[in-house]
Write an enzyme that holds these catalytic residues in place. Sequence first.
Site, PDB file in Angstrom:
ATOM      1  N   ILE A  98       0.836  -1.190   0.000  1.00  0.00           N
ATOM      2  CA  ILE A  98       0.000   0.000   0.000  1.00  0.00           C
ATOM      3  C   ILE A  98       0.875   1.245   0.000  1.00  0.00           C
ATOM      4  CG2 ILE A  98      -1.980  -1.113   1.083  1.00  0.00           C
ATOM      5  CD1 ILE A  98      -1.120  -0.008   3.758  1.00  0.00           C
ATOM      6  N   CYS A  99       0.260   2.359  -0.318  1.00  0.00           N
ATOM      7  CA  CYS A  99       0.944   3.649  -0.376  1.00  0.00           C
ATOM      8  C   CYS A  99       1.717   3.900   0.909  1.00  0.00           C
ATOM      9  CB  CYS A  99      -0.105   4.736  -0.582  1.00  0.00           C
ATOM     10  SG  CYS A  99       0.562   6.380  -0.766  1.00  0.00           S
ATOM     11  N   PRO A 100       2.936   4.330   0.843  1.00  0.00           N
ATOM     12  CA  PRO A 100       3.666   4.864  -0.308  1.00  0.00           C
ATOM     13  C   PRO A 100       4.629   3.866  -0.942  1.00  0.00           C
ATOM     14  CG  PRO A 100       4.812   5.501   1.668  1.00  0.00           C
ATOM     15  CD  PRO A 100       3.612   4.698   2.105  1.00  0.00           C
TER      16      PRO A 100
END
Length: 189
Positions: free
Chosen positions: A127-129
């Site tokens: 998941i981000c980042p």
Amino acid sequence: MKNKLTLQNLFKIFSSQTKLEILMTIFDNNLTASEIANRLNKDLSTIYRHLVQLKNIGILKSKRVKGIEYFDFSSTKVFQLIENAIEFLNEINGEHVIDCSNLKECFFAESPNNLNPDYVLDVRGEICPVPDVKTRKMLETLEEGKILLVIVDYPLSAERIPISVSKMGAKVLAKISEKAGEVKIFIQK
């Protein structure tokens, strides 16, 4: 009034997915709270509350232009800290890169215009980042003209990666979605 930031509070901040997404969104530009809320598809009041918290402890700063508040990092070290954490995770968990030059061919039947990547970066499940940073780091190591295929299943990264690599000077050759929730991004350095 600025609150004193401790190491424990810093790591607590980085454990918040929403705060990480906000920081990655701001990385590209100075943005307003409503621009961030729109990009993240989140409630404006929630985003503004997080922005004020990040500003109060010194991670973000803001400036007003014609009455509109724009947010930015207070220091480039904030983003470097995130990058270093991701590099540490790569060392511990291993990298998910396939070097196609060591194989006879790295062919994907679904590739548009028979694009054959030189490298494949599989960041599904991240998941981000993480997908964004790994993609930028991988592109920095590639020779001019090489093609990188990035496979993501995190919607925000599927939107952010083409924007951020274009700003780096790379060319997005194709972005395709074959399976629900999975996106393949072909990028040429």
